[in-house]
Scaffold this active site. Structure first.
Site, PDB file in Angstrom:
ATOM      1  N   TYR A  50       0.838  -1.197   0.000  1.00 44.16           N
ATOM      2  CA  TYR A  50       0.000   0.000   0.000  1.00 44.16           C
ATOM      3  C   TYR A  50       0.876   1.252   0.000  1.00 44.16           C
ATOM      4  CZ  TYR A  50      -3.697  -3.253   1.518  1.00 44.16           C
ATOM      5  OH  TYR A  50      -4.572  -4.297   1.622  1.00 44.16           O
ATOM      6  N   LEU A 204     -21.631  -0.954  -3.811  1.00 46.38           N
ATOM      7  CA  LEU A 204     -22.917  -1.453  -4.295  1.00 46.38           C
ATOM      8  C   LEU A 204     -23.884  -1.758  -3.159  1.00 46.38           C
ATOM      9  CD1 LEU A 204     -21.844  -3.840  -7.208  1.00 46.38           C
ATOM     10  CD2 LEU A 204     -23.136  -1.701  -7.403  1.00 46.38           C
ATOM     11  N   LEU A 205     -23.350  -1.897  -1.946  1.00 44.96           N
ATOM     12  CA  LEU A 205     -24.198  -2.179  -0.787  1.00 44.96           C
ATOM     13  C   LEU A 205     -24.201  -0.977   0.157  1.00 44.96           C
ATOM     14  CD1 LEU A 205     -23.117  -5.899  -0.293  1.00 44.96           C
ATOM     15  CD2 LEU A 205     -25.306  -5.076  -1.189  1.00 44.96           C
TER      16      LEU A 205
END
Length: 303
Positions: A50, A204-205
Site C-alpha cells: 500500500y 454497491l451495498l
C-alpha cells in the site's frame, strides 16, 4: 463493540479498519485512526504494497507518537516485491523476500513485532511449505504473533488449512460475492477465522448503490449482470438499509473482523453508525435478504 479471538489469542474488533485508502498526509490519516480507536475499532489492516510502504509509515507514526501500539491488533501483508521507482510489482513469496520484508515493515511501523502477518495472495505453484516454514520461524523469533493468508483461490486456501497453523484467511466476502460460503465448513473445522474484506462490494451495498451501479457496473460483476444486480439491490432496499444488511449477513459467519476502509473521518463514522445498527438488528430478516442475491460459485483455482 465486541471482540473476537483467534486460536493464537489475537483479539479482533468486530469491525476493523482497512488502511489501504488512508490519506497520504499524516494529519488527515491521524483523524481517521484516532476516530477508529475512539470507537473501539482496534484491528488495523495494512500491507507493505500500500503506497509502497508509506501506508505503514503513516500508521507507525500515529501509533508511536501517541504511544498506542499495544492498544491495537496490527496486521500487515507480504509477497509483492515492488519497485520504488516505477509501478512494477512482482510476486515473490520466497523465504529471503519475506525475511527482508518483515524487517522493512517493522521499521516503517515503528514496532518490534506484528500481531498478524499475512501472505498477500499466493498461487498453487508457490513453494508453500517454504512459506509456512518461514512464517513459523518468524513466530519463534517473536517477530510475529500469528500468520494467515489473503486469498480468493480455493486450492491455495485448502492447502494452508490442511498444512499450516494459520489463524486467519482474508477474503472478499459480501452478499454479492458470496463465494466464501462454500468454504465455511472447512474453515470452521480448522478453527480458522475469516477477515472479510470488501463487505460493501465497492459501494454497491451502500446508499449510493444506484449511482455506482450505473457508473461502474454497466456490465455487471462476477456472474451477476447489471439487470440482476439492480433487481437484487432494489429488493434488498425494501428490507432495510443496504449497508446494515451487508454487515448483518457477515455477522452470521466465523468472521474475526469485517474489514472496511475509509478515506475520511466522516466516512468512517458513517460505517460505524451502520455497523452498530446492524448489531442491534442482527439476524432479523437476513436469510430472506440473502435469497435476493445470486449464488456465486468459484470457477478458477479449484484444484
Amino acid at each position: 463493540m465486541k471482540t473476537n479471538h483467534t486460536k493464537s489469542g489475537l483479539i479482533f474488533s468486530q469491525l476493523g479498519l482497512g488502511a489501504m485508502n488512508l490519506p497520504q498526509t499524516q494529519a488527515e490519516a491521524d483523524k481517521i485512526l484516532k476516530t477508529a480507536l475512539e470507537n473501539n475499532i482496534t484491528y488495523i489492516d495494512t500491507a507493505d504494497l500500500y503506497q509502497k510502504g508509506h501506508n505503514e509509515e503513516t500508521i507507525g507514526e500515529f501509533l508511536s507518537s501517541n504511544k498506542l501500539r499495544h492498544e491495537v491488533t496490527l496486521a500487515s501483508k507480504v509477497g509483492n516485491e515492488f519497485n520504488m521507482i516505477n509501478d512494477e510489482v512482482k510476486w515473490n513469496p520466497s523465504k529471503s523476500h519475506i525475511k527482508r520484508s518483515i524487517t522493512d515493515s517493522l521499521a516503517r511501523l515503528k514496532t518490534d513485532y506484528l500481531d498478524l502477518y499475512m501472505l498477500h495472495g499466493g498461487t498453487i505453484e508457490d513453494n508453500k511449505d517454504e512459506v509456512i516454514d518461514t512464517f513459523e520461524s518468524l513466530k519463534k523469533e517473536g517477530l510475529i504473533r500469528a500468520y494467515g493468508i489473503s486469498s480468493i483461490r480455493p486450492n491455495v486456501i485448502d492447502y494452508y488449512l490442511e498444512h499450516s497453523n494459520i489463524d486467519t484467511i482474508m477474503m472478499q466476502f459480501s452478499l454479492i460475492d458470496n463465494r466464501p460460503e462454500q468454504l465455511i465448513e472447512s474453515i470452521e473445522k480448522h478453527d480458522v477465522r475469516i477477515l472479510a474484506r470488501g463487505p460493501l462490494m465497492k459501494g454497491l451495498l451502500t446508499d449510493h448503490a444506484s449511482r455506482i451501479l450505473d457508473t461502474k457496473f454497466k456490465d455487471g460483476i462476477l456472474d451477476s449482470s447489471y439487470e440482476a444486480l439492480k433487481q437484487s439491490i432494489d429488493q434488498a432496499k425494501r428490507s432495510g438499509n443496504l449497508t446494515e444488511l451487508a454487515y448483518q449477513y457477515l455477522l452470521q459467519y466465523p468472521v474475526a473482523s469485517i474489514v472496511n476502509g475509509a478515506s475520511s473521518k466522516e466516512q468512517l463514522l458513517e460505517n460505524i453508525k451502520h455497523f452498530e445498527n446492524a448489531l442491534k438488528q442482527q439476524g432479523s430478516n437476513i436469510e430472506q435478504v440473502r435469497t435476493f442475491f445470486k449464488d456465486i460459485d468459484y470457477k478458477d483455482h479449484i484444484k
